[in-house]
Every structure is written in C-alpha cells, then in structure tokens.
Design a protein around this motif. Structure first.
Motif, PDB file in Angstrom:
ATOM      1  N   TYR A 108      48.606  41.162  37.740  1.00 56.20           N
ATOM      2  CA  TYR A 108      48.861  42.538  38.183  1.00 56.20           C
ATOM      3  C   TYR A 108      47.724  43.470  37.788  1.00 56.20           C
ATOM      4  O   TYR A 108      47.208  44.239  38.607  1.00 56.20           O
ATOM      5  CB  TYR A 108      50.182  43.035  37.596  1.00 56.20           C
ATOM      6  N   LEU A 109      47.321  43.418  36.530  1.00 57.44           N
ATOM      7  CA  LEU A 109      46.266  44.325  36.064  1.00 57.44           C
ATOM      8  C   LEU A 109      44.941  44.046  36.757  1.00 57.44           C
ATOM      9  O   LEU A 109      44.182  44.966  37.074  1.00 57.44           O
ATOM     10  CB  LEU A 109      46.112  44.211  34.551  1.00 57.44           C
ATOM     11  N   GLU A 110      44.669  42.774  37.016  1.00 55.20           N
ATOM     12  CA  GLU A 110      43.416  42.439  37.699  1.00 55.20           C
ATOM     13  C   GLU A 110      43.449  42.863  39.164  1.00 55.20           C
ATOM     14  O   GLU A 110      42.409  43.147  39.759  1.00 55.20           O
ATOM     15  CB  GLU A 110      43.151  40.940  37.583  1.00 55.20           C
ATOM     16  N   ALA A 111      44.656  42.892  39.763  1.00 61.46           N
ATOM     17  CA  ALA A 111      44.776  43.380  41.140  1.00 61.46           C
ATOM     18  C   ALA A 111      44.735  44.907  41.186  1.00 61.46           C
ATOM     19  O   ALA A 111      44.114  45.503  42.074  1.00 61.46           O
ATOM     20  CB  ALA A 111      46.075  42.884  41.770  1.00 61.46           C
ATOM     21  N   LEU A 112      45.379  45.549  40.199  1.00 59.29           N
ATOM     22  CA  LEU A 112      45.412  47.013  40.145  1.00 59.29           C
ATOM     23  C   LEU A 112      44.026  47.582  39.839  1.00 59.29           C
ATOM     24  O   LEU A 112      43.576  48.544  40.463  1.00 59.29           O
ATOM     25  CB  LEU A 112      46.413  47.467  39.080  1.00 59.29           C
ATOM     26  N   ILE A 113      43.338  46.951  38.886  1.00 57.98           N
ATOM     27  CA  ILE A 113      42.015  47.437  38.456  1.00 57.98           C
ATOM     28  C   ILE A 113      41.025  46.283  38.598  1.00 57.98           C
ATOM     29  O   ILE A 113      40.600  45.673  37.592  1.00 57.98           O
ATOM     30  CB  ILE A 113      42.055  47.944  36.996  1.00 57.98           C
ATOM     31  N   PRO A 114      40.677  45.897  39.841  1.00 54.65           N
ATOM     32  CA  PRO A 114      39.807  44.741  40.025  1.00 54.65           C
ATOM     33  C   PRO A 114      38.400  44.967  39.506  1.00 54.65           C
ATOM     34  O   PRO A 114      37.686  44.025  39.165  1.00 54.65           O
ATOM     35  CB  PRO A 114      39.810  44.546  41.544  1.00 54.65           C
ATOM     36  N   ASP A 115      37.991  46.228  39.454  1.00 55.15           N
ATOM     37  CA  ASP A 115      36.650  46.566  38.964  1.00 55.15           C
ATOM     38  C   ASP A 115      36.802  47.688  37.946  1.00 55.15           C
ATOM     39  O   ASP A 115      37.148  48.822  38.288  1.00 55.15           O
ATOM     40  CB  ASP A 115      35.764  47.010  40.126  1.00 55.15           C
ATOM     41  N   SER A 116      36.584  47.360  36.681  1.00 51.57           N
ATOM     42  CA  SER A 116      36.766  48.362  35.625  1.00 51.57           C
ATOM     43  C   SER A 116      35.561  49.285  35.486  1.00 51.57           C
ATOM     44  O   SER A 116      35.571  50.205  34.671  1.00 51.57           O
ATOM     45  CB  SER A 116      37.051  47.665  34.288  1.00 51.57           C
ATOM     46  N   ASP A 117      34.531  49.059  36.281  1.00 49.42           N
ATOM     47  CA  ASP A 117      33.321  49.882  36.220  1.00 49.42           C
ATOM     48  C   ASP A 117      33.516  51.108  37.113  1.00 49.42           C
ATOM     49  O   ASP A 117      32.885  51.252  38.159  1.00 49.42           O
ATOM     50  CB  ASP A 117      32.113  49.054  36.669  1.00 49.42           C
ATOM     51  N   ILE A 118      34.418  51.995  36.695  1.00 46.87           N
ATOM     52  CA  ILE A 118      34.744  53.194  37.465  1.00 46.87           C
ATOM     53  C   ILE A 118      34.211  54.412  36.729  1.00 46.87           C
ATOM     54  O   ILE A 118      34.487  54.600  35.534  1.00 46.87           O
ATOM     55  CB  ILE A 118      36.268  53.332  37.653  1.00 46.87           C
ATOM     56  N   PHE A 163      44.263  54.344  27.468  1.00 46.89           N
ATOM     57  CA  PHE A 163      43.069  53.503  27.420  1.00 46.89           C
ATOM     58  C   PHE A 163      42.119  53.918  28.542  1.00 46.89           C
ATOM     59  O   PHE A 163      42.560  54.323  29.626  1.00 46.89           O
ATOM     60  CB  PHE A 163      43.432  52.017  27.630  1.00 46.89           C
ATOM     61  N   GLN A 164      40.836  53.800  28.285  1.00 45.13           N
ATOM     62  CA  GLN A 164      39.885  53.912  29.381  1.00 45.13           C
ATOM     63  C   GLN A 164      40.064  52.699  30.304  1.00 45.13           C
ATOM     64  O   GLN A 164      40.390  51.608  29.844  1.00 45.13           O
ATOM     65  CB  GLN A 164      38.449  53.946  28.854  1.00 45.13           C
ATOM     66  N   VAL A 165      39.835  52.870  31.600  1.00 47.23           N
ATOM     67  CA  VAL A 165      40.092  51.781  32.543  1.00 47.23           C
ATOM     68  C   VAL A 165      39.149  50.601  32.324  1.00 47.23           C
ATOM     69  O   VAL A 165      39.406  49.506  32.845  1.00 47.23           O
ATOM     70  CB  VAL A 165      39.984  52.271  34.006  1.00 47.23           C
ATOM     71  N   ASP A 166      38.062  50.794  31.570  1.00 49.49           N
ATOM     72  CA  ASP A 166      37.168  49.660  31.297  1.00 49.49           C
ATOM     73  C   ASP A 166      37.594  48.893  30.050  1.00 49.49           C
ATOM     74  O   ASP A 166      36.915  47.952  29.634  1.00 49.49           O
ATOM     75  CB  ASP A 166      35.714  50.118  31.181  1.00 49.49           C
ATOM     76  N   LYS A 167      38.712  49.271  29.443  1.00 50.70           N
ATOM     77  CA  LYS A 167      39.232  48.579  28.252  1.00 50.70           C
ATOM     78  C   LYS A 167      40.469  47.766  28.642  1.00 50.70           C
ATOM     79  O   LYS A 167      41.528  47.862  28.024  1.00 50.70           O
ATOM     80  CB  LYS A 167      39.586  49.598  27.159  1.00 50.70           C
ATOM     81  N   LEU A 168      40.324  46.963  29.688  1.00 52.97           N
ATOM     82  CA  LEU A 168      41.463  46.254  30.257  1.00 52.97           C
ATOM     83  C   LEU A 168      42.075  45.267  29.272  1.00 52.97           C
ATOM     84  O   LEU A 168      43.303  45.138  29.175  1.00 52.97           O
ATOM     85  CB  LEU A 168      41.029  45.525  31.536  1.00 52.97           C
ATOM     86  N   GLU A 169      41.253  44.549  28.522  1.00 46.32           N
ATOM     87  CA  GLU A 169      41.768  43.562  27.572  1.00 46.32           C
ATOM     88  C   GLU A 169      42.580  44.225  26.475  1.00 46.32           C
ATOM     89  O   GLU A 169      43.611  43.690  26.037  1.00 46.32           O
ATOM     90  CB  GLU A 169      40.622  42.736  26.992  1.00 46.32           C
ATOM     91  N   ASP A 170      42.143  45.383  25.994  1.00 43.26           N
ATOM     92  CA  ASP A 170      42.911  46.112  24.968  1.00 43.26           C
ATOM     93  C   ASP A 170      44.262  46.546  25.521  1.00 43.26           C
ATOM     94  O   ASP A 170      45.283  46.481  24.829  1.00 43.26           O
ATOM     95  CB  ASP A 170      42.123  47.340  24.507  1.00 43.26           C
ATOM     96  N   LEU A 171      44.262  46.985  26.782  1.00 44.47           N
ATOM     97  CA  LEU A 171      45.511  47.398  27.434  1.00 44.47           C
ATOM     98  C   LEU A 171      46.474  46.217  27.547  1.00 44.47           C
ATOM     99  O   LEU A 171      47.667  46.327  27.232  1.00 44.47           O
ATOM    100  CB  LEU A 171      45.197  47.972  28.813  1.00 44.47           C
ATOM    101  N   LYS A 172      45.958  45.057  27.990  1.00 40.52           N
ATOM    102  CA  LYS A 172      46.805  43.865  28.105  1.00 40.52           C
ATOM    103  C   LYS A 172      47.441  43.527  26.767  1.00 40.52           C
ATOM    104  O   LYS A 172      48.632  43.236  26.671  1.00 40.52           O
ATOM    105  CB  LYS A 172      45.975  42.673  28.585  1.00 40.52           C
ATOM    106  N   GLN A 173      46.632  43.529  25.726  1.00 42.21           N
ATOM    107  CA  GLN A 173      47.128  43.136  24.406  1.00 42.21           C
ATOM    108  C   GLN A 173      48.205  44.097  23.910  1.00 42.21           C
ATOM    109  O   GLN A 173      49.213  43.671  23.341  1.00 42.21           O
ATOM    110  CB  GLN A 173      45.976  43.066  23.400  1.00 42.21           C
ATOM    111  N   LYS A 174      48.000  45.391  24.135  1.00 42.97           N
ATOM    112  CA  LYS A 174      48.991  46.375  23.695  1.00 42.97           C
ATOM    113  C   LYS A 174      50.322  46.167  24.430  1.00 42.97           C
ATOM    114  O   LYS A 174      51.394  46.247  23.820  1.00 42.97           O
ATOM    115  CB  LYS A 174      48.461  47.787  23.964  1.00 42.97           C
TER     116      LYS A 174
END
Length: 866
Positions: free
Chosen positions: A15-25, A52-63
């Motif tokens: 889901y997160l990878e589909a929602l935010i496929p490119d974190s370089d925003i 979270f900043q959108v480029d911190k996807l891994e931190d968001l997943k973990q939380k």
C-alpha cells in the motif's frame, strides 16, 4: 464474484509503495511535504499522531508496525506542508497535494445495519468498477467495506489555492458520479472527498470487529493503472452537470398562498400531467419536483401518496419523508428549472407563471395563455430527446441479440476504434450525454436522456438486425476471432491460411469492464514455453494445452477443467495462469453461484469462468455447469412481468478447483478434464508476482503458438475422421487437428491416446462415486451375462453390496428406483465396458440384460459368421 480477505503481511508495504511510489517529492519552495499516521487506541480512545516527511517511508512503516496491536491506524491520501506541530492532524488549508482520489463503500453488516448498502464485497466491487475507462488502481477491504483508490502517475502538487480548489471540486464531482450509480441501487455511500481525509491503512486492524479484522488489499493494479488529473477533467466536465437533481431547483418566492387546486394545475401543466400519468415508471429526479407541487395542493399529503403508490418501490414511510422534506427544506419547483431539466415536457408550455402552483390559485387563473395566443413564437423547437436520438449512430449500427430481444446493442466510435455497447448501459448513456454537450454546449436533462435511450432501444428492435454477440472469442463463417480488448480495438483473425491483426472484424464483441487486454501475439513459436511453466506431469500438460486450444474456438464444446489437489498445491494460481493466457480478467477466482440462473448469467458475460475453492457441487449446480460447458439457454421473467420470458444462449469454458476428489457428479465428470496437483514444498514455492512476470514475457509467444495451431486445425479439420469418439467428440476432433501443427510439441496420436485414457479414468472415478454402478460392473464381470427383472436385480445387488454401500443416499430402496437409476448410469457403465439393455417382457415384467462389452462383440461376431 466472491472476494475473500487474506492476511498477507505485505499489505502495508504494498500500500505505501503504491501510495508513495516516488518519495523524491519537493514543493515549489524546495521543502519536503509531510504525511502522518493517525493512531487511535480502541480501548482508551486516545489519539496519537506521528508525522513524517514523505521521503522517510521506512520510518513510517516501522511506526505503523509498532502500533498495530489494539489501534486503528489511518493515513491521508493527501500530503501536507512541513512544519506543522508533531501532534497536528492538519486541515484542508494545510494540504499541498494529492496522491490520488479515493472512494469509501460500506458493506451491509452489524456495523452498518441501518443503512441501505451493498450486501456483498462483490456488489461493492461492481460499484467501484461502474465508470467505464476508470478502473481503480487498488481496492482495499477495510474490515467493514472497501476503499477504492485511483492513484496519480505523479503526485499532484498544488501551485496555487485555485488549483487546490480545482482538485477539491474534481474529487467531489468524481465521487458524485458513484453516488449516482449507488442511488440507482438505492444504496447510500459515504462522502469522503475532503482533501484532508484519512483512510484505514492496509495491514492494520479494524478494531470495531470481534475479533479484529485485518484491512487487506483485494486487488492491486497500481503498476499499470494510474491517472493524470486531466484524465478526469473531460469526463467530469459534463458528469457533474449530468448529475444535478431537479430537487435542488431554485426556490420560488413562497408568498403566503393558500393551498392550490390540484385539478386546475393538472389541466394546464404538462409536467404534472406527465408525472401523474407515468407514475409507475417515473424516475426519482422527476418525482422530487412532482412531490414539491402536489404537497402544496389541497389535501396534498393524500395526493402525494395516491400518485406515488403505482411506483414498484413505493413505501409509505419514504414518501412521507419526501413530503416533509419538500415542505420544510425546498421551495416549490420553478418553471424555469423544470423547463431546463425536462425540456421535452415543458419546452412549449404556454403558461407565463413562475411555478406550476400559481396555475391552481385564483389570483393567477388568467395569467395562463394558450400557445396560439403567445407572441413571437415560431415553429416548435426540436426537443433535447430528438437531438439526442439524432446523435446516435444510424439503425444499421444497431442490433439485438440473436434468438432473443433481451438486450439491444449499438456500435459506437470511441478512442479511434469501434465498440459494441448495450443501448441501456451507463457507458452508452454517458457517451451520448458527452456527444450532446460537445455539440450543443450544455448537458441534457436526465428525463430527456432516458427517453432518448428508450427511443433508440425501440429503433434497434424495429430496424436493427438480429446478431450474435461474443465475449473475447467469436466466429464468422470459417474464421475465428480473438478480441485483444485493448484501447486500439485490435482483434486476431484466424483462418486456414494463418492469422493476422485487424480492426474490422465482422463479429460483434461486447466490451465488459472485467476484461483485461491480451498482448499482440508473436508468430513462429512453440507451446513448449507453456509446457515448461506448468509444474504438472507430462500427460496433464497435454490435457491443459488441449483445453486451451479448445477455448479459442467458441464453436467447440470445451470440457470442464477441474483442478484438484491438496492445500498448498497452487490450485488457484495455476487456474489463474491458464485463464490469463486467453482471457485475462479482473475477476479471477469467482465464487460458484448457488442459483443456476446466476451461473448461466455469468456464462453470458464471461468467455472463461474460473470458480475458486469449490467445496460442494449440488445437483442444480452440476446441471448448470453441464449446460454452460455444452451450450444451453437461460430463461428468466422480464422485470416487473409475470408472463414475458427473456432467453439467452450461453456457452463457456469453465475452470473449477477444489480439494475433494469426489467433488463432481457423474453428469459433469464425463464432460471434464481433471488435473491433480501435489503440495508444493516450501523451498520450491514462487511468489505469484514472479510467476506472472515470467508469464507476461512469454504470453505473446504462447498466444502466437495457440493461434498457429488453431489455423492448422481450421485447415485440417474437414479431413479428420477418428475411429473412436468420446462424448466430447467435437473437442477431440478439433484438438487432434490442431496437434498437426508444428507449434504443438506432441503428436495428434499422443493427444488421442492421452485423452481416451483420461476419459476411461474419469469413468472409473464416476463408478467409484456411484455405489450402484460400482456393484453392477462387478456383477457383469463376475457373471459375464446376467438376466432378470428389476426385482431380481435389486436382490442380487443387495446380496453383493456391503452395508456401507446399501446405506448410501443413492442406493435404491425398491425396483422402480433401481430402474430409474439404471437409466441415469447406463452411459457411464458403457464407458466402463458394461452394456445394459432393457429387453422383452416376461410375465408382464421387463427383462434387464447385463453383460460386458467384449461379450457383446463376441456375440456380434458369432451372428455374422452364421
């Protein structure tokens, strides 16, 4: 289509990878936007927001993973400006962009008992897929319904407040379109088109249920289905206007009038005359203003109920609510709004009043003028209904289903190719509405549009031709056609000289939302590519390839493909693989309907039916499966009638998988191919994604090889004569001819031997399932020849059978039942080498003769020699 929820732990990642496929925003000022996890504790009701900043996807997943237990967790589909307080949820003014649009569809259940909702996930799916050309990128089961997402190809970053307002209005209009579809089913769906809206995160749990239910991804097309905002703009430009309801009409100046006289209004107002005389079929958008008028007449409440009661879905309670709403919240409908929404009724109205109610009040009796007294009026203008009909293709492009006038079709040009659409479909209605707006710069009223659709339907019946329509695979004369279902309208044409791509096939293919595109095939390949993919035995590979060869040709009865195996053997995956090679669809693995009519209706709308995890097949279901495999007709009463029947011819290849070896009944077994799968060891398992990535690369080669073989079959079939034909004789001859192609890696004789052996094996399976057939076979081989009455045969069977056989539900209790049962299993026994004849009578009783077929052949040879 029955969708089953899964508990795949990768739902969150996907889901997160589909929602935010490119974190370089980056925002225009170079800053990084933020998103957040909205965490709500089910017991303490405390809210905890983690930004979270959108480029911190891994931190968001973990939380999110750290807080899954005991919490509801939500995320926004928009992203926000940076620098908000850490515990701030943010509001609409803080949103600086969107990842896409979303729709929330609740499903009937304990949590939504009071609302009118879809009752199944399948119905919710159908609603999410109701707009042509806008299939969802992802569908998530939230634990109480579904969330459908339409992701953008790139995040929509707002450059200005005006652009943000544009996004708000576009999402709102898009959602309104679904509300319209839902209202046709009398469903209520939530409004969530606020750009700061948060939705439940897949992989987390809906704690409202006991036990908690994991939100999960039901369908993920986010790799191939993404949109640009301007993709929606052209459609929504007219769709929003198209959905306006006359009940939202501008209020007239409500002076302190006494109640109006209904008879005076009825005598002078065409709209009221139409509404009262057509009450049985009056659409809701016309019913609202009619209620607004009648409620303000003398004895208005009684009038409202009297003229609403003919409507099939009338209820006293709902009508009463509408009356109260009309008097409390809406003014009397104005003539200007009625003229705008119902021009075909009100266009030439001679009355110079602001509302029809004035016609029923004494002070305004003389304000009405007949049309011949009006000044400045020329000839009658063409109504919107007539204009809409004129925009439809001519009658030579209209058809109705061959053998039945249950549905009319029309051939329209869309996206530089032609498509066949049902005249009464929403797709054609929107197509016609768009053409009207493009031509005249305004949107037609719904009443005019519905009337035009009825008129076009009548024209199609009266002037159109009777034509056979097809889904995916069709035929004309000696040629076969396979619809790629792509945006270019390409079709494969196959004849005895080869195959080629065309956009002008002489057959009519119906375009259905669930159909996915096939690739353009590659010629000169070998089906070995497929043989290597299928992790089954050599003989079973031959049978699967044979089934695919038959599925291309709609003239051939294709055996039911029954995939049986232990849990973990990959039954569903291999079924999906086989179907995807010829008929890729968004509806893989459907639930086998209990109602045979529903099964046959599905056969009309699918080329290949794929029923997943079937645990039981009833007699009615088995009969319907046989009908769908060998071809039959579907009968049902026409809506709102008792006597008028509609019919439809159906035939489809069917895939069915399950665990039970004895799932199929006798009548279906001899029309079946059975594939047995073994449990896949863990170290040999592959992900479905890897498997289908490999298949997508090989699919053009495999499809090309199947087309090459089909061409050979068309060429060689007339000369094919087989000495021994099984029950599915056309199937055997067609595949035998196809196996003469170089594209098939096994010989025609190898197929013939394999299939005949398989038919014998299936007959033995059927014998094992039927205790009477099993013991009659034993008696025939023990006695060689047996003769006697039904009473004597039942005694012989009871002596021969075990107690467990005699306690079987199908064991005959008397000679009459035995005689009837023999009629059912006679063909089955003959396949197993046993012949049963009911010959001459002896003392008033018919004699039954049982013998093995080799004894029959010996007797014939002896008679010939004498």
């Amino acid at each position: 289509m029955d969708i089953q929820k899964t508990t795949n732990p990768n739902h969150l990642n996907a889901y997160l990878e589909a929602l935010i496929p490119d974190s370089d925003i980056e925002l225009p000022d170079g800053s990084i936007p933020e998103t957040h996890a909205f965490i709500f504790n089910a017991k303490t009701k405390k809210i905890n927001i983690k930004r979270f900043q959108v480029d911190k996807l891994e931190d968001l997943k973990q939380k999110i993973k750290d807080n899954i237990q005991g919490n509801h967790i939500y995320m926004p589909i928009g992203f926000q400006k940076p620098g908000l307080p850490r515990q701030a949820k943010g509001a609409q003014e803080d949103v600086v962009g969107l990842f896409g649009f979303a729709l929330d569809i609740d499903i009937k259940g304990d949590g939504h008992a009071q609302k009118k909702l879809p009752e199944t996930t399948s119905e919710a799916f159908q609603l999410a897929y109701s707009i042509p050309d806008f299939s969802p990128s992802m569908i998530v089961h939230s634990g109480g319904g579904i969330h459908a997402y339409w992701f953008f190809k790139e995040p929509w970053i707002f450059d200005s407040e005006k652009e943000k307002d544009s996004a708000k209005n576009m999402w709102k209009s898009f959602e309104k379109t679904f509300h319209r579809y839902a209202s046709e089913k009398e469903w209520e769906i939530d409004t969530i088109s606020n750009i700061d809206r948060v939705l439940r995160v897949p992989g987390t749990y809906n704690q409202k249920n006991e036990p908690a239910v994991q939100a999960c991804i039901l369908e993920d097309k986010s790799q191939e289905l993404r949109y640009n905002p301007n993709d929606f703009e052209e459609f929504l430009t007219f769709a929003d206007e198209f959905q306006k309801s006359p009940s939202q009409a501008t209020k007239a100046n409500e002076e302190d009038f006494s109640p109006a006289e209904f008879e005076k209004i009825f005598d002078q107002c065409s709209f009221v005359q139409h509404g009262c005389t057509e009450a049985e079929t009056l659409p809701e958008p016309a019913w609202y203003p009619l209620i607004g008028i009648l409620a303000r007449c003398e004895d208005g409440e009684t009038l409202c109920h009297e003229h609403s009661r003919p409507y099939p879905q009338y209820t006293y309670e709902e009508t009463q609510r509408k009356i109260e709403h009309a008097l409390r919240d809406a003014g009397p409908p104005t003539c200007s709004r009625l003229r705008e929404e119902f021009p075909e009724i009100c266009e030439d109205c001679p009355n110079s009043v602001s509302t029809p109610l004035q016609l029923g009040r004494a002070a305004n009796e003389n304000r009405s003028r007949s049309s011949n007294q009006r000044q400045g009026r020329g000839n009658r203008r063409t109504s919107d209904q007539d204009l809409l009909v004129s925009l439809a293709p001519p009658s030579d492009q209209m058809f109705y289903e061959e053998g039945s006038k249950v549905t009319t079709y029309i051939r329209v040009e869309r996206k530089n190719h032609f498509e066949i659409l049902p005249v009464n479909s929403m797709a054609f209605k929107l197509h016609l509405a768009y053409k009207f707006r493009d031509q005249y710069g305004r949107t037609p009223g719904e009443t005019a549009l519905n009337a035009a659709i009825r008129q076009i339907t009548a024209i199609a019946f009266a002037e159109g031709a009777a034509r056979k329509t097809f889904v995916r695979s069709g035929h004309h004369e000696e040629k076969l056609y396979l619809d790629l279902c792509d945006d270019q309208g390409q079709v494969i044409e196959i004849d005895s000289t080869g195959w080629r791509m065309t956009k002008s096939a002489p057959v009519l293919f119906r375009k259905l939302d669930h159909l996915k595109p096939l690739p353009v095939p590659t010629s000169g390949s070998n089906i070995n590519e497929l043989m290597n993919i299928l992790d089954i035995g050599h003989e079973e590979r031959i049978l699967v390839v044979s089934w695919l060869l038959s599925s291309i040709n709609p003239k051939v009865n294709t055996p039911l493909l029954y995939i049986q195996g232990d849990p973990g053997s990959g039954k569903s995956t291999i079924a999906k693989t086989i179907q995807s090679l010829i008929d890729p669809s968004s509806s893989y693995g459907m639930h086998l309907p209990k109602d045979p009519t529903e099964l046959l209706r599905a056969s009309y709308n699918f080329r290949i039916l794929n029923f997943d995890n079937v645990s039981r097949v009833s007699i009615d279901q088995s009969n319907a499966l046989c009908q769908a495999v060998t071809g039959g007709s579907m009968f049902s009463r026409k809506l709102y009638t008792d006597t008028e029947l509609v019919t439809c011819s159906v035939k489809s290849p069917i895939i069915l998988n399950g665990i039970e070896n004895s799932l199929l009944r006798q009548d279906a077994i001899d029309r079946s191919i059975r594939i047995h799968l073994k449990r896949i060891p863990r170290y040999q398992r592959k992900t479905e994604a890897d498997l289908f990535e490999n298949i997508s690369k090989l699919q053009p080669l495999i499809l090309g090889a199947l087309c090459d073989a089909a061409s050979t079959a068309i060429d060689k079939l007339p000369a094919i004569q087989l000495d021994e034909l099984p029950r599915m004789a056309d199937f055997a001859r067609w595949v035998y001819a196809a196996c003469l192609s170089e594209a098939i890696p096994f010989t025609a004789e190898e197929f013939r031997t394999t299939y005949l052996n398989h038919v014998n094996d299936m007959a033995n399976i059927a014998l094992d399932q039927d205790p009477v057939a099993y013991h009659l076979k034993d008696i025939a081989y023990e006695d060689g020849v047996w003769e006697g009455t039904a009473t004597e045969l039942l005694e012989r069977l009871n002596d021969h059978a075990s107690d467990s056989s005699k306690s079987h539900p199908r064991w005959p209790k008397n000679p009459a039942q035995l005689s009837q049962h023999i009629n059912l299993i006679r063909a089955l026994l003959e396949e197993a080498g046993v012949k049963i004849d009911k010959g001459q009578r002896k003392k008033g009783q018919r004699i039954i003769r049982i013998e093995t077929l080799h004894r029959v052949r010996e007797t014939i040879e002896i008679q010939k020699s004498l």
